[in-house]
Design a protein around this motif. Structure first.
Motif, PDB file in Angstrom:
ATOM      1  N   PRO A   1      36.866  37.603  35.952  1.00  0.00           N
ATOM      2  CA  PRO A   1      36.930  36.463  35.031  1.00  0.00           C
ATOM      3  C   PRO A   1      37.485  35.238  35.742  1.00  0.00           C
ATOM      4  CG  PRO A   1      38.696  38.015  34.581  1.00  0.00           C
ATOM      5  CD  PRO A   1      37.794  38.675  35.578  1.00  0.00           C
ATOM      6  N   SER A   2      37.233  34.075  35.210  1.00  0.00           N
ATOM      7  CA  SER A   2      37.663  32.837  35.857  1.00  0.00           C
ATOM      8  C   SER A   2      39.179  32.711  35.879  1.00  0.00           C
ATOM      9  CB  SER A   2      37.069  31.633  35.137  1.00  0.00           C
ATOM     10  OG  SER A   2      37.651  31.479  33.855  1.00  0.00           O
ATOM     11  N   GLY A   3      39.660  31.952  36.844  1.00  0.00           N
ATOM     12  CA  GLY A   3      41.088  31.704  36.938  1.00  0.00           C
ATOM     13  C   GLY A   3      41.624  30.966  35.726  1.00  0.00           C
TER      14      GLY A   3
ATOM     15  N   ARG B   1      32.081  40.986  38.946  1.00  0.00           N
ATOM     16  CA  ARG B   1      32.561  39.610  39.084  1.00  0.00           C
ATOM     17  C   ARG B   1      33.817  39.436  38.231  1.00  0.00           C
ATOM     18  NH1 ARG B   1      29.373  33.957  37.606  1.00  0.00           N
ATOM     19  NH2 ARG B   1      31.026  32.563  38.346  1.00  0.00           N
TER      20      ARG B   1
ATOM     21  N   ALA C   1      40.075  38.127  43.468  1.00  0.00           N
ATOM     22  CA  ALA C   1      38.940  37.432  42.860  1.00  0.00           C
ATOM     23  C   ALA C   1      37.983  36.906  43.924  1.00  0.00           C
ATOM     24  CB  ALA C   1      39.444  36.293  41.975  1.00  0.00           C
ATOM     25  N   ARG C   2      38.514  36.354  44.985  1.00  0.00           N
ATOM     26  CA  ARG C   2      37.653  35.848  46.059  1.00  0.00           C
ATOM     27  C   ARG C   2      36.872  36.991  46.707  1.00  0.00           C
ATOM     28  NH1 ARG C   2      38.424  30.750  47.930  1.00  0.00           N
ATOM     29  NH2 ARG C   2      37.674  31.353  49.998  1.00  0.00           N
TER      30      ARG C   2
ATOM     31  N   CYS D   1      34.147  38.094  44.282  1.00  0.00           N
ATOM     32  CA  CYS D   1      33.054  37.115  44.233  1.00  0.00           C
ATOM     33  C   CYS D   1      32.136  37.268  45.447  1.00  0.00           C
ATOM     34  CB  CYS D   1      33.613  35.696  44.169  1.00  0.00           C
ATOM     35  SG  CYS D   1      34.202  35.208  42.527  1.00  0.00           S
TER      36      CYS D   1
ATOM     37  N   GLY E   1      33.690  29.846  40.127  1.00  0.00           N
ATOM     38  CA  GLY E   1      34.138  30.454  38.872  1.00  0.00           C
ATOM     39  C   GLY E   1      35.587  30.869  38.915  1.00  0.00           C
ATOM     40  N   ILE E   2      36.167  30.953  40.099  1.00  0.00           N
ATOM     41  CA  ILE E   2      37.556  31.337  40.242  1.00  0.00           C
ATOM     42  C   ILE E   2      38.444  30.174  39.859  1.00  0.00           C
ATOM     43  CG2 ILE E   2      39.273  32.213  41.846  1.00  0.00           C
ATOM     44  CD1 ILE E   2      37.046  33.259  43.560  1.00  0.00           C
TER      45      ILE E   2
ATOM     46  N   ARG F   1      40.579  31.274  32.668  1.00  0.00           N
ATOM     47  CA  ARG F   1      40.735  32.241  31.589  1.00  0.00           C
ATOM     48  C   ARG F   1      41.991  33.078  31.791  1.00  0.00           C
ATOM     49  NH1 ARG F   1      36.374  37.040  30.163  1.00  0.00           N
ATOM     50  NH2 ARG F   1      37.518  37.943  28.410  1.00  0.00           N
TER      51      ARG F   1
END
Length: 236
Positions: free
Chosen positions: A137-139, A135, A222-223, A226, A235-236, A141
């Motif tokens: 890290p968040s966008g 997974r 990221a998508r 996920c 979380g993105i 971050r």
């Protein structure tokens, strides 16, 4: 992975800017380079008459230099400036300037190698992350880290002084015995580029432009990650 992506994004944005000669025509107006040439051109007795050239000729010459440093310096010795009536006057560059631009061409080659290496590294690590169902890290971050790096880097440059940073990088990067500093009165190259003033905005646009492909590639990845990991896209 993020370092590889950053290098790849800078690589892409560099070549995007190179394709439009780094926006020289825009900075020509912003920095009032025509006034610099009008002031210092008559004082250059080694390469006379450059102040009589027109804007189109100056933009052509800058574009030719951009092309040459992306082709191992090929064609630098043949660059000649012309008056508006088409009459050739003299070679644009002196031997020391040609040596410097050949050094720049070697630096560009090294950056190209780094760009390809960064791109390959990112793709391999992205494939590995997908295989592991990792997974991302968040966008938020990622944006915070990127913003922090840019703000810190900008603050350091302003604290030291952009010109001192520019000269310091030249002393570190280029061979000690090769010339890289040229007065406007003696160098059509430095004069028509209004060095080092031109390179500051070009560097800023280069970095900022890199954020666009970097963000698009990262959020696309990221998508995908996920979905692979079964995590929520929130979380993105």
């Amino acid at each position: 992975m993020l370092v590889g992506l950053a290098v790849a994004a800078l690589f892409l944005s560099w070549h995007a800017l190179a394709s439009v000669d780094f926006g020289y025509g825009v900075w020509y107006d912003v920095l009032e380079i025509d006034e610099t040439i009008a002031t210092y051109g008559p004082e250059n007795h080694h390469r006379p008459g450059f102040h009589h050239t027109d804007r189109a000729e100056r933009e052509r010459l800058f574009g030719a230099i951009v092309d040459a440093i992306h082709r191992n310096g090929a064609g630098l010795e043949e660059l000649t400036y012309h008056l508006p009536d088409g009459r050739a006057v003299a070679p644009l560059l002196t031997p020391p300037e040609i040596i410097h631009l050949e050094d720049v061409a070697r630096l560009v080659n090294a950056l190209n190698i780094a760009g390809v290496a960064g791109t390959v590294t990112f793709l391999l690590l992205a494939a590995h992350a997908g295989w592991r169902h990792a997974r991302p890290p968040s966008g938020i971050r990622i944006a915070a880290v990127t913003g922090g790096v840019l703000v810190t880097g900008t603050a350091v440059i302003l604290l030291i002084g952009p010109v001192r940073v520019f000269y310091g990088l030249h002393e570190v990067i280029f061979p000690a015995d090769n010339p890289w500093f040229f007065y406007y009165e003696d160098s059509l190259m430095s004069m028509m580029m209004q060095a080092p003033n031109l390179f500051g905005p070009i560097a800023a646009v280069w970095v900022l432009l890199a954020l666009l492909p970097g963000a698009i590639i990262w959020f696309t990845l990221a998508r995908f990650l996920c979905r692979r990991s079964g995590a929520s896209g929130a979380g993105i």
